[in-house]
Design a protein around this motif. Structure first.
Motif, PDB file in Angstrom:
ATOM      1  N   ALA A  78      -1.434   9.153 -21.469  1.00  0.00           N
ATOM      2  CA  ALA A  78      -0.225   9.819 -21.968  1.00  0.00           C
ATOM      3  C   ALA A  78       0.436  10.651 -20.871  1.00  0.00           C
ATOM      4  O   ALA A  78       1.667  10.668 -20.758  1.00  0.00           O
ATOM      5  N   ARG A  79      -0.363  11.336 -20.063  1.00  0.00           N
ATOM      6  CA  ARG A  79       0.221  12.108 -18.953  1.00  0.00           C
ATOM      7  C   ARG A  79       0.935  11.189 -17.968  1.00  0.00           C
ATOM      8  O   ARG A  79       2.030  11.508 -17.487  1.00  0.00           O
ATOM      9  N   MET A  80       0.319  10.067 -17.669  1.00  0.00           N
ATOM     10  CA  MET A  80       0.947   9.101 -16.769  1.00  0.00           C
ATOM     11  C   MET A  80       2.270   8.604 -17.338  1.00  0.00           C
ATOM     12  O   MET A  80       3.287   8.564 -16.633  1.00  0.00           O
ATOM     13  N   HIS A  81       2.260   8.247 -18.587  1.00  0.00           N
ATOM     14  CA  HIS A  81       3.464   7.676 -19.191  1.00  0.00           C
ATOM     15  C   HIS A  81       4.555   8.709 -19.427  1.00  0.00           C
ATOM     16  O   HIS A  81       5.749   8.402 -19.288  1.00  0.00           O
ATOM     17  N   ARG A  82       4.177   9.925 -19.768  1.00  0.00           N
ATOM     18  CA  ARG A  82       5.200  10.960 -19.923  1.00  0.00           C
ATOM     19  C   ARG A  82       5.927  11.221 -18.605  1.00  0.00           C
ATOM     20  O   ARG A  82       7.096  11.620 -18.599  1.00  0.00           O
ATOM     21  N   GLY A  83       5.243  10.951 -17.497  1.00  0.00           N
ATOM     22  CA  GLY A  83       5.869  11.054 -16.185  1.00  0.00           C
ATOM     23  C   GLY A  83       6.638   9.795 -15.810  1.00  0.00           C
ATOM     24  O   GLY A  83       7.142   9.687 -14.698  1.00  0.00           O
ATOM     25  N   ARG A  84       6.727   8.842 -16.744  1.00  0.00           N
ATOM     26  CA  ARG A  84       7.451   7.573 -16.598  1.00  0.00           C
ATOM     27  C   ARG A  84       6.809   6.623 -15.594  1.00  0.00           C
ATOM     28  O   ARG A  84       7.449   5.702 -15.106  1.00  0.00           O
ATOM     29  N   TRP A  85       5.527   6.828 -15.291  1.00  0.00           N
ATOM     30  CA  TRP A  85       4.804   5.899 -14.447  1.00  0.00           C
ATOM     31  C   TRP A  85       4.176   4.799 -15.304  1.00  0.00           C
ATOM     32  O   TRP A  85       3.555   5.074 -16.328  1.00  0.00           O
ATOM     33  N   GLN A  86       4.358   3.573 -14.881  1.00  0.00           N
ATOM     34  CA  GLN A  86       3.731   2.420 -15.522  1.00  0.00           C
ATOM     35  C   GLN A  86       2.681   1.859 -14.574  1.00  0.00           C
ATOM     36  O   GLN A  86       2.983   1.530 -13.426  1.00  0.00           O
ATOM     37  N   HIS A  87       1.452   1.737 -15.034  1.00  0.00           N
ATOM     38  CA  HIS A  87       0.375   1.221 -14.193  1.00  0.00           C
ATOM     39  C   HIS A  87       0.639  -0.225 -13.804  1.00  0.00           C
ATOM     40  O   HIS A  87       0.462  -0.626 -12.649  1.00  0.00           O
ATOM     41  N   SER A  88       1.017  -1.026 -14.774  1.00  0.00           N
ATOM     42  CA  SER A  88       1.419  -2.430 -14.600  1.00  0.00           C
ATOM     43  C   SER A  88       0.253  -3.391 -14.416  1.00  0.00           C
ATOM     44  O   SER A  88       0.468  -4.611 -14.367  1.00  0.00           O
ATOM     45  N   CYS A  89      -0.954  -2.884 -14.313  1.00  0.00           N
ATOM     46  CA  CYS A  89      -2.135  -3.756 -14.242  1.00  0.00           C
ATOM     47  C   CYS A  89      -3.294  -3.048 -14.937  1.00  0.00           C
ATOM     48  O   CYS A  89      -4.386  -2.916 -14.390  1.00  0.00           O
ATOM     49  N   LEU A 149       0.602  14.740 -11.769  1.00  0.00           N
ATOM     50  CA  LEU A 149       0.669  14.838 -13.222  1.00  0.00           C
ATOM     51  C   LEU A 149      -0.671  15.225 -13.840  1.00  0.00           C
ATOM     52  O   LEU A 149      -0.779  15.355 -15.061  1.00  0.00           O
ATOM     53  N   GLY A 150      -1.700  15.375 -13.026  1.00  0.00           N
ATOM     54  CA  GLY A 150      -3.013  15.725 -13.539  1.00  0.00           C
ATOM     55  C   GLY A 150      -3.851  14.544 -13.950  1.00  0.00           C
ATOM     56  O   GLY A 150      -4.837  14.704 -14.681  1.00  0.00           O
ATOM     57  N   VAL A 151      -3.498  13.345 -13.470  1.00  0.00           N
ATOM     58  CA  VAL A 151      -4.279  12.140 -13.758  1.00  0.00           C
ATOM     59  C   VAL A 151      -5.249  11.921 -12.602  1.00  0.00           C
ATOM     60  O   VAL A 151      -4.851  11.948 -11.433  1.00  0.00           O
ATOM     61  N   SER A 152      -6.520  11.698 -12.915  1.00  0.00           N
ATOM     62  CA  SER A 152      -7.531  11.511 -11.879  1.00  0.00           C
ATOM     63  C   SER A 152      -7.397  10.131 -11.239  1.00  0.00           C
ATOM     64  O   SER A 152      -7.412   9.108 -11.935  1.00  0.00           O
ATOM     65  N   VAL A 153      -7.258  10.113  -9.933  1.00  0.00           N
ATOM     66  CA  VAL A 153      -7.166   8.892  -9.137  1.00  0.00           C
ATOM     67  C   VAL A 153      -7.941   9.132  -7.843  1.00  0.00           C
ATOM     68  O   VAL A 153      -8.250  10.272  -7.502  1.00  0.00           O
ATOM     69  N   PRO A 154      -8.255   8.081  -7.087  1.00  0.00           N
ATOM     70  CA  PRO A 154      -8.966   8.282  -5.817  1.00  0.00           C
ATOM     71  C   PRO A 154      -8.155   9.131  -4.836  1.00  0.00           C
ATOM     72  O   PRO A 154      -6.924   9.026  -4.772  1.00  0.00           O
ATOM     73  N   ASN A 155      -8.852   9.952  -4.065  1.00  0.00           N
ATOM     74  CA  ASN A 155      -8.211  10.752  -3.028  1.00  0.00           C
ATOM     75  C   ASN A 155      -7.860   9.870  -1.830  1.00  0.00           C
ATOM     76  O   ASN A 155      -8.670   9.046  -1.397  1.00  0.00           O
ATOM     77  N   ILE A 156      -6.673  10.069  -1.294  1.00  0.00           N
ATOM     78  CA  ILE A 156      -6.232   9.314  -0.131  1.00  0.00           C
ATOM     79  C   ILE A 156      -6.757   9.991   1.141  1.00  0.00           C
ATOM     80  O   ILE A 156      -6.567  11.191   1.345  1.00  0.00           O
ATOM     81  N   VAL A 157      -7.423   9.218   1.982  1.00  0.00           N
ATOM     82  CA  VAL A 157      -7.853   9.693   3.289  1.00  0.00           C
ATOM     83  C   VAL A 157      -6.796   9.354   4.338  1.00  0.00           C
ATOM     84  O   VAL A 157      -6.470  10.156   5.202  1.00  0.00           O
ATOM     85  N   LEU A 161      -3.537   0.833  -8.305  1.00  0.00           N
ATOM     86  CA  LEU A 161      -2.165   1.176  -8.667  1.00  0.00           C
ATOM     87  C   LEU A 161      -1.143   0.477  -7.775  1.00  0.00           C
ATOM     88  O   LEU A 161      -0.010   0.923  -7.645  1.00  0.00           O
ATOM     89  N   GLU A 162      -1.531  -0.644  -7.206  1.00  0.00           N
ATOM     90  CA  GLU A 162      -0.668  -1.367  -6.277  1.00  0.00           C
ATOM     91  C   GLU A 162       0.642  -1.814  -6.925  1.00  0.00           C
ATOM     92  O   GLU A 162       1.673  -1.900  -6.266  1.00  0.00           O
ATOM     93  N   VAL A 165       0.828  -1.212   0.000  1.00  0.00           N
ATOM     94  CA  VAL A 165       0.000   0.000   0.000  1.00  0.00           C
ATOM     95  C   VAL A 165       0.860   1.259   0.000  1.00  0.00           C
ATOM     96  O   VAL A 165       0.418   2.306  -0.487  1.00  0.00           O
ATOM     97  N   LEU A 166       2.096   1.162   0.523  1.00  0.00           N
ATOM     98  CA  LEU A 166       2.967   2.331   0.507  1.00  0.00           C
ATOM     99  C   LEU A 166       3.429   2.637  -0.914  1.00  0.00           C
ATOM    100  O   LEU A 166       3.570   3.799  -1.291  1.00  0.00           O
ATOM    101  N   ARG A 167       3.648   1.596  -1.698  1.00  0.00           N
ATOM    102  CA  ARG A 167       3.967   1.811  -3.113  1.00  0.00           C
ATOM    103  C   ARG A 167       2.759   2.390  -3.855  1.00  0.00           C
ATOM    104  O   ARG A 167       2.906   3.273  -4.706  1.00  0.00           O
ATOM    105  N   GLU A 168       1.572   1.905  -3.502  1.00  0.00           N
ATOM    106  CA  GLU A 168       0.369   2.437  -4.145  1.00  0.00           C
ATOM    107  C   GLU A 168       0.162   3.900  -3.768  1.00  0.00           C
ATOM    108  O   GLU A 168      -0.253   4.719  -4.598  1.00  0.00           O
ATOM    109  N   GLN A 169       0.452   4.253  -2.516  1.00  0.00           N
ATOM    110  CA  GLN A 169       0.365   5.647  -2.106  1.00  0.00           C
ATOM    111  C   GLN A 169       1.305   6.510  -2.938  1.00  0.00           C
ATOM    112  O   GLN A 169       0.927   7.595  -3.401  1.00  0.00           O
ATOM    113  N   ASP A 170       2.535   6.045  -3.148  1.00  0.00           N
ATOM    114  CA  ASP A 170       3.493   6.789  -3.975  1.00  0.00           C
ATOM    115  C   ASP A 170       2.923   7.024  -5.373  1.00  0.00           C
ATOM    116  O   ASP A 170       3.042   8.118  -5.934  1.00  0.00           O
TER     117      ASP A 170
END
Length: 231
Positions: free
Chosen positions: A144-155, A80-88, A181-182, A67-72
């Motif tokens: 594209a925004r995610m990938h330009r930031g070099r993030w790979q979803h992986s799932c 990067l401007g990609v919509s994801v769930p807000n962390i509480v 995004l685990e 979960v710490l990797r998912e938080q990152d």
């Protein structure tokens, strides 16, 4: 049991219970599952609860709660401007036996639904092809925004793509959010992240050839260069 969201202590969140939406699975040497919970303030939360569920890398050879990797990843994609769930709340601690316990609590994506459910419920027919093309474009731009930031979803399966369409015709607002995004991680290059995820999405989605070609056209326009082997 309910909980006031303002109190973010690990113990109180760990004691929170609700309906299982993802039954605990035994993997990575531990358990991980997700519950749906209503907070005292009426907010719908999703609680990912883990025990001994870790990943290992050169940086964390002894293991680190996933979960710490998912938080990152959630924080990285949001920047990067990609919509994801807000962390509480997100946190981890060791129990008396030295085993990791970890939590990731996120807000529900109100009004969003899985893209496959949107198709199955007649969303495309109800809103028309103009809105559908816009949906493909918004999805492509988010990836594209995610990938330009070099993030790979992986799932990157279609079940992890959520959409929300409000309004009609030219006035319709289309939003896309990414979940689960685990396994997300940074890659050395944007191209590597892009090729992995897009090939995976192609295998694990029901886009027609025509729709896929449109998605890739929008993607490559937003990404800024062509990528081979994505047809």
């Amino acid at each position: 049991m309910t909980l006031e969201v303002a109190d973010s202590s690990f113990g109180r969140f760990w004691g929170l219970r609700g309906e299982w939406v993802e039954q605990p699975n035994v993997r990575r040497g531990g358990e991980s599952g997700v519950q749906r919970v209503w907070a005292d303030n009426g907010q719908l939360l999703y609680v990912k609860r883990q025990a001994g569920h870790v990943y290992r890398s050169w940086r964390y050879p002894l293991g680190r709660p996933t979960v710490l990797r998912e938080q990152d990843a959630l924080e990285g994609l949001r920047s990067l401007g990609v919509s994801v769930p807000n962390i509480v709340f997100c946190g981890a601690e060791r129990d008396q036996q030295g085993q990791w316990r970890a939590l990731l609590v996120t807000e529900a994506l109100n009004g969003f639904e899985e893209i496959d459910h949107w198709y199955a419920s007649g969303g495309r027919e109800r809103h028309g092809e103009q809105v559908h093309d816009r949906l493909l474009q918004v999805l492509a731009e988010s990836l594209a925004r995610m990938h330009r930031g070099r993030w790979q979803h992986s799932c990157l399966y279609s079940k992890h793509v959520f959409v929300k369409v409000t309004g009609e015709g030219e006035q319709a607002e289309v939003q896309v959010a990414l979940l689960d995004l685990e396994k997300a991680r940074k890659r050395l290059t944007a191209g590597r992240a892009a090729r992995h995820d897009l090939r995976q999405l192609r295998r694990h989605s029901s886009f027609s050839l025509c729709d896929w070609d449109k998605l890739i056209y929008f993607y490559q326009t937003a990404f800024g260069s062509a990528l081979k082997g994505l047809g």
